[in-house]
Scaffold this active site. Structure first.
Site, mmCIF file in Angstrom:
data_model
loop_
_atom_site.group_PDB
_atom_site.id
_atom_site.type_symbol
_atom_site.label_atom_id
_atom_site.label_comp_id
_atom_site.label_asym_id
_atom_site.label_seq_id
_atom_site.Cartn_x
_atom_site.Cartn_y
_atom_site.Cartn_z
ATOM 1 N N GLU B 185 0.794 -1.222 0.000
ATOM 2 C CA GLU B 185 0.000 0.000 0.000
ATOM 3 C C GLU B 185 0.830 1.278 0.000
ATOM 4 O O GLU B 185 0.378 2.318 -0.458
ATOM 5 C CB GLU B 185 -0.943 0.008 1.214
ATOM 6 C CG GLU B 185 -2.041 -1.051 1.161
ATOM 7 C CD GLU B 185 -3.061 -0.788 0.062
ATOM 8 O OE1 GLU B 185 -3.336 0.397 -0.227
ATOM 9 O OE2 GLU B 185 -3.566 -1.757 -0.528
ATOM 10 N N SER B 482 -46.688 -22.124 29.097
ATOM 11 C CA SER B 482 -46.658 -23.089 30.206
ATOM 12 C C SER B 482 -45.383 -23.036 31.049
ATOM 13 O O SER B 482 -45.303 -23.728 32.060
ATOM 14 C CB SER B 482 -46.825 -24.507 29.669
ATOM 15 O OG SER B 482 -48.065 -24.622 29.009
#
Lengths: 136, 785
Positions: B185, B482
Site C-alpha cells: 500500500e 406453560s
C-alpha cells in the site's frame, strides 16, 4: 517461610475433611439421601491437597489477614470447583460473619446445612455458623 | 499602537492593493489556505487524540482451571487449548505452547494478572486417567493442585463509534503484516510526510494505461484519515482535505502510532449493516482465528482486501480475491518481504475463509451486552471506554460456542420442517414465495447459567450475533406460556395443602372475568383428563387442572413468586397469568428457573466476577449472595415433578439427544397461536433456557417440545460436565412409590408407579394392586403427548 508453613498447615487441616471429586458418587435413585461430602481424604495423589481445599486454605489465610474480599473470592473459586461441598459454603458464611453480614452468614449456613447430608462434621460446622449468625 | 499609525498602515496596504491587485489576491488566497490548513490540522489532531488515547475496558472469559480430579480427557483439553490461543508444538519453547503425547500433555502457561494476584508462568506435565486429570506436576517435579490459565479476551467496551473492534495492541501487531502493508500500500511510508507524490503520479500512469483504477496513490496515513474522518466520496476537495489532514497527523505523531491506529481502524468488510474495521476483527470475521495465528496466505488475503473489501469479498468474489491475493504474494516475494518458496506455497493454498461469519470465540457481542448492563450500575460509559479497566466474566467460551452452533443448526433444521409456516391455501405460488420472502425468519435465543453460583456462562442473542443487533436473550419480552406452570405448582406445594400425590381435577372450567366475559381454557389436546395426580398434571402440562389449582391457591400467591424468585416486576394479577399470559425475556426466565434449579435459593445472575484497573489492582468484586426465596422442601418436590416432565411428560423427546440415564428437570412452554416456543431445563450443574420465535411475532407452528426443546437437548448433551440432577432430599420428605395416574400410594412395579418425595404426614390413600391395575396404568402412560 513462616507464611508458607502456615499455609501448608492450613491446607492439610482443610484437606483432611475435603470432598474428593474422584470418589465415585452414589448413583441410587435420586430421592435417596446421598451424603455429598465424605469426610475422608480418599485416594488423592500423595501430598497433593485437593484444589478446593487449597483455595479454602488461602481464603482462611486472607481472612486471618483481614482481607475479607479476597478471602471470599478464593472460597468462591473453590465453590465453582465443588459447588455441592457443604463445608465451602460454611467457609464463605464465616467470611460474611466476619464482615458483620449476619443475614448472608445465616443464608449460607442454612445452605451448608442442607448440603451436609449425612456428614456429621459438616453438619456441625454449618450449625455452629448458624448459631453464631443468630439463627437457631 | 496608536491611531495614527493604524491609519497609516491601512492606507499603505490599500495603496499596495490598488497598485498590484493580482499579487494581493494571491496573498489573500494563500492566507485563507493557511488558515484552512491549520484549522483542519488542529481539528484532525484533536479528534485523533480524543479517540486514540482512550483505552477501552477489556473483557475476559472465565479462565480454564485445571486440577486433579477434573473430568477432562486429553483430546478435549488439547482442543480447548488450541481454541483459546495456545499453540500445539512438538517441543515447548515458549509460554503459550503445549504438546500432547498419548496420555500426557505438557504445557508452558503464560503468566497473567488476575483480580486476586498474578498467576505465574509455569511448565507443567499433566497426566490423565479414565477421562480425568490424574496429576499435574511442575518442572521441579512438585505436585500442583490447581492451575489457572490465561483467560481469553472476548471483547472490549468502546465508545459507541468504536463499538465493534478486536483491538490489537501495538506490540501484538505481527511484523509480517506491517511489512506487507508497507510493501503493497505505501512503499515510502517510513520516509514520506503523509503524501507520496511519486506514488500519486505512478498510480495515475498505471490507471491510465489499464483504463481502470488499479492503484491508489494514497499513503497509509491518507487511508487512515479517510477511514477516520471522511466519507467515501471521491471529490477533489475531499482529496485536498485528506492530504492536509494526513500531513497534520504526520507532523504530530510517530509512524508507529499511525500504523497502530491504521491496523485497528481500516475498513475490511461488511456483514449486513455491520462494518468490519481493523485487522483483529477481520481475522476473526474471515478466518475465525486471531491475527497472530494467520498463515502467510491468510495474511496476504487480508492485505489484498484493503484495496476494496466489497470488490474483493472472498466469500462473494472468490476468484477476484484469490487473483489479487496471489498478486500480493508475488509482489511481497519480489520486494524481498516474503521468501520466494513461502510465496509459491502460499499461492497454492485455497482462500481458507470460513463459510459463515460470526462463530469466533474472541468476539462475543451478545454476552458483552450483558456485561455492559451489569457494569452500568457502577461505571459510566465514559469510564468503561477510556480507563483501560479489565473485566473478568463468567463466560465459558466452549459452552457459548456450543450453544451458538446448536441454535444455528436447530433453526436450520426447524425452518426446513414442513408445518413451521402455515401458508394460506388461497395464495398462488408466486404470492406464496413472495410472502415467504417477506416473512421474518425463525430466530432464537439461549441463556446458560450455573444455578448454585448464578454464573451466566453463555448467552446467545440470535442466530447471527453482531453488536447493536437486537439481543433477544435480553430484550425480547415474550409470553411464556406453560413455562409459568411450575410457579403455580410451587405456590400450591408451599401452601401445605398439596403434595405431588394430590388428586387434581382436569375438567372444563369457566372463569368469570372482571369485564363480564367468561374465560374457558382448553387443554392442548382439546380433551379433559378427569382426576389426575398433581405430578402428572404438571408433567403433561394440563391447562384445566392448572387453572383450577391456581385459582384454589390464589393467583396473587403465584404472582408474588415472580418477585421472590428474583424478578423486579410483579405481573398483573388475573387468571390468565396461570397459563403464562405474561411477557418475559429469556434472561428473566433464566433468573426464575435459576432459583428453582438452586433448590429455592435465589442468586442474582452474574456475568461479571470482578473488575481491576489497568495495573491489575482490584476495583470491584461482584460477590456471590444468596437468599432463601422459596421453601426448600416445596422446591424439591416441584423439581421432582419437573424431572417427570422430562422423563415422560411433554419434555420426553429430549432423550433422543441426552446421554442415557441422565436425569434432567424441565418444562416446555408454548404461547398462543404457536408464536413462541420455549424450553427451560436443568441438570445438576447447568440451567439452559431456549426461546424460538419470530421478530414480527407471527406464528412459528412450533410447540415448546417441537421447537425449543430440540435446541435445548443437544446443548445440554454437549456440556462439558453432564451430571444428573440429584439434589439432597430434605429431612421432612420421604421417597414413596406413587401411582402416576391417580396419585395413590402404591408399591414398586405396581401399575405405573414412580418414586416421589412425599411428606410423611401427607396421609395419601393407598391403592390395591392387581394385574388389571398394572396393565391399565401402563396403557394410560402411553396416552397423551
Amino acid at each position: 517461610m513462616l507464611r508458607h508453613t502456615l499455609l501448608l498447615l492450613l491446607v492439610a487441616s482443610v484437606s483432611a475433611c475435603a470432598y474428593n471429586p474422584m470418589l465415585p458418587q452414589d448413583t441410587e435413585p435420586q430421592v435417596e439421601r446421598t451424603p455429598e461430602t465424605t469426610g475422608e481424604i480418599g485416594e488423592a495423589p500423595s501430598g497433593a491437597a485437593s484444589a478446593g481445599a487449597m483455595l479454602v486454605a488461602e481464603g482462611r489465610a486472607e481472612l486471618a489477614a483481614g482481607d475479607t474480599g479476597k478471602a471470599a473470592a478464593s472460597i468462591e473459586r473453590a465453590l465453582r470447583i465443588e459447588p455441592r461441598n457443604s463445608r465451602w459454603w460454611t467457609e464463605l458464611g464465616n467470611v460474611r460473619l466476619a464482615e458483620g453480614d449476619l443475614e448472608q452468614a445465616l443464608a449460607l449456613g442454612r445452605k451448608a446445612l442442607r448440603l451436609a447430608g449425612g456428614d456429621s462434621a459438616a453438619r456441625a460446622a454449618a450449625e455452629a455458623l448458624i448459631a453464631r449468625a443468630g439463627g437457631r | 499602537m496608536n491611531k495614527e499609525r493604524m491609519t497609516h498602515l491601512w492606507r499603505s496596504a490599500r495603496r499596495r492593493f490598488q497598485r498590484a491587485p493580482k499579487r494581493s489576491l494571491a496573498l489573500l488566497v494563500l492566507a485563507v489556505l493557511v488558515f484552512y490548513s491549520v484549522s483542519q490540522g488542529v481539528y484532525v489532531v484533536r479528534a485523533f487524540e480524543d479517540r486514540h488515547w482512550d483505552v477501552p475496558a477489556h473483557v475476559y472469559a472465565a479462565p480454564i482451571e485445571l486440577y486433579v480430579g477434573l473430568e477432562l480427557d486429553e483430546e478435549t483439553l488439547a482442543a480447548t487449548l488450541a481454541q483459546t490461543g495456545h499453540q500445539q508444538v512438538p517441543v515447548l519453547e515458549r509460554p503459550g505452547e503445549f504438546s500432547a503425547t498419548s496420555g500426557e500433555l505438557e504445557i508452558w502457561t503464560r503468566s497473567f494478572p488476575f483480580w486476586d494476584g498474578e498467576e505465574p508462568s509455569r511448565q507443567l506435565r499433566i497426566t490423565f486417567d479414565r477421562q480425568r486429570i490424574a496429576s499435574i506436576v511442575d518442572a521441579t517435579g512438585a505436585l500442583v493442585p490447581l492451575v489457572r490459565l490465561e483467560p481469553l479476551r472476548v471483547g472490549s467496551v468502546f465508545k459507541a463509534h468504536h463499538e465493534d473492534r478486536v483491538l490489537i495492541e501495538p506490540d501484538a501487531i505481527p511484523p509480517s503484516l506491517i511489512e506487507a502493508l508497507k510493501a503493497i500500500e505505501d512503499r515510502k511510508f517510513d520516509r514520506h510526510h503523509g503524501l507520496d507524490f511519486a506514488a500519486i503520479l505512478r498510480a495515475a500512469i498505471v490507471n491510465l494505461r489499464h483504463g481502470e483504477v488499479r492503484q491508489g496513490g494514497s499513503t497509509l496515513t491518507q487511508q487512515l484519515v479517510k477511514s477516520y474522518f471522511l466519507d467515501g466520496r471521491r471529490t477533489f476537495s475531499r482529496k485536498f482535505r485528506e492530504a492536509i489532514m494526513a500531513v497534520a497527523l504526520e507532523l504530530r505523531y510517530d509512524k508507529d502510532v499511525l500504523l497502530h491506529a491504521y491496523v485497528n481502524e481500516i475498513y475490511l468488510g461488511q456483514q449486513g449493516t455491520r462494518a468490519i474495521h481493523g485487522f483483529g476483527l477481520a481475522s476473526e470475521f474471515y478466518f475465525a482465528k486471531p491475527l497472530d495465528r494467520l498463515a502467510a496466505h491468510e495474511m496476504a488475503l487480508l492485505v489484498a482486501i484493503v484495496k476494496g473489501p466489497s470488490f474483493y469479498d472472498p466469500r462473494r468474489q472468490p476468484e477476484r480475491a484469490i487473483e489479487r491475493r496471489n498478486w500480493v504474494l508475488t509482489t511481497l516475494a519480489a520486494q524481498g518481504v516474503l521468501h520466494e518458496d513461502t510465496a509459491n506455497e502460499a499461492r497454492e493454498e485455497a482462500l481458507g475463509v470460513t463459510a459463515r461469519a460470526g462463530m469466533a470465540l474472541r468476539y462475543q457481542p451478545a454476552y458483552l451486552d450483558l456485561v455492559r448492563a451489569q457494569l452500568g450500575d457502577d461505571y459510566s460509559p465514559e469510564d468503561l471506554a477510556t480507563q483501560g479497566l479489565r473485566v473478568f466474566t463468567n463466560l465459558d467460551v466452549t459452552i457459548q460456542a456450543n450453544a451458538e452452533r446448536e441454535l444455528a443448526l436447530g433453526l436450520t433444521r426447524l425452518a426446513a420442517m414442513p408445518g413451521t409456516d402455515t401458508p394460506d391455501p388461497a395464495l398462488s405460488e408466486a404470492e406464496l414465495s413472495e410472502s415467504a420472502a417477506e416473512e421474518s425468519p425463525l430466530e432464537g435465543a439461549v441463556v446458560v447459567s450455573r444455578p448454585m453460583t448464578g454464573d451466566v456462562v453463555a448467552l446467545v442473542g440470535g442466530e447471527n450475533a453482531a453488536p447493536g443487533d437486537f439481543n433477544r436473550a435480553l430484550d425480547a419480552k415474550r409470553p411464556v406460556g406453560s413455562l409459568i406452570k411450575p410457579l403455580v405448582y410451587l405456590a400450591a406445594l408451599e401452601s401445605g395443602e398439596y403434595t405431588l400425590a394430590s388428586p387434581l381435577r382436569d375438567e372444563a372450567i369457566d372463569v368469570d372475568m372482571p369485564d363480564g366475559t367468561v374465560w374457558s381454557p382448553q387443554n392442548f389436546s382439546l380433551e379433559s383428563h378427569g382426576e389426575v395426580s398433581f405430578v402428572r398434571a404438571l408433567a403433561e402440562s394440563y391447562n384445566q387442572a392448572t387453572v383450577r389449582l391456581g385459582l384454589d391457591v390464589g393467583v396473587e400467591r403465584v404472582a408474588a413468586l415472580f418477585e421472590r424468585l428474583g424478578l423486579d416486576a410483579v405481573p398483573a394479577v388475573y387468571p390468565a397469568l396461570l397459563l403464562g399470559a405474561v411477557e418475559l425475556s429469556p434472561f428473566e426466565v433464566t433468573q426464575l428457573y435459576n432459583s428453582l434449579a438452586n433448590g429455592g435459593d435465589r442468586v442474582p445472575l452474574r456475568a461479571v466476577r470482578s473488575v481491576t484497573d489497568a495495573n491489575g489492582e482490584a476495583l470491584k468484586r461482584y460477590p456471590l449472595r444468596i437468599r432463601a426465596a422459596a421453601e426448600a422442601d416445596a422446591v424439591y418436590q416441584l423439581n421432582q415433578a419437573l424431572v417427570q416432565a422430562v422423563d415422560r411428560g411433554t419434555g420426553r423427546s429430549a432423550h433422543r439427544w441426552l446421554p442415557p440415564n441422565l436425569v434432567a428437570a424441565g418444562k416446555t412452554g408454548t404461547s398462543d397461536d404457536f408464536k413462541d416456543s420455549w424450553f427451560a431445563g436443568f441438570t445438576q450443574d447447568h440451567l439452559a433456557v431456549v426461546w424460538i420465535g419470530r421478530d414480527d411475532n407471527t406464528t412459528t407452528g412450533l410447540t415448546g417440545s417441537a421447537g425449543a426443546l430440540t435446541v435445548w437437548a443437544p446443548i445440554v448433551a454437549g456440556l462439558p460436565t453432564t451430571a444428573s440432577f440429584d439434589p439432597l432430599l430434605g429431612d421432612s420428605l420421604e421417597p414413596s412409590w406413587v401411582d402416576y395416574e391417580s396419585g395413590l400410594l402404591t408399591r414398586r412395579g405396581c401399575g405405573d408407579a414412580v418414586l416421589l418425595p412425599v411428606p410423611p404426614d401427607a396421609n395419601v390413600p393407598r391403592r390395591a394392586c392387581g394385574i388389571g391395575v398394572t396393565v391399565r396404568g401402563w396403557l394410560e402412560g402411553l396416552g397423551d403427548r
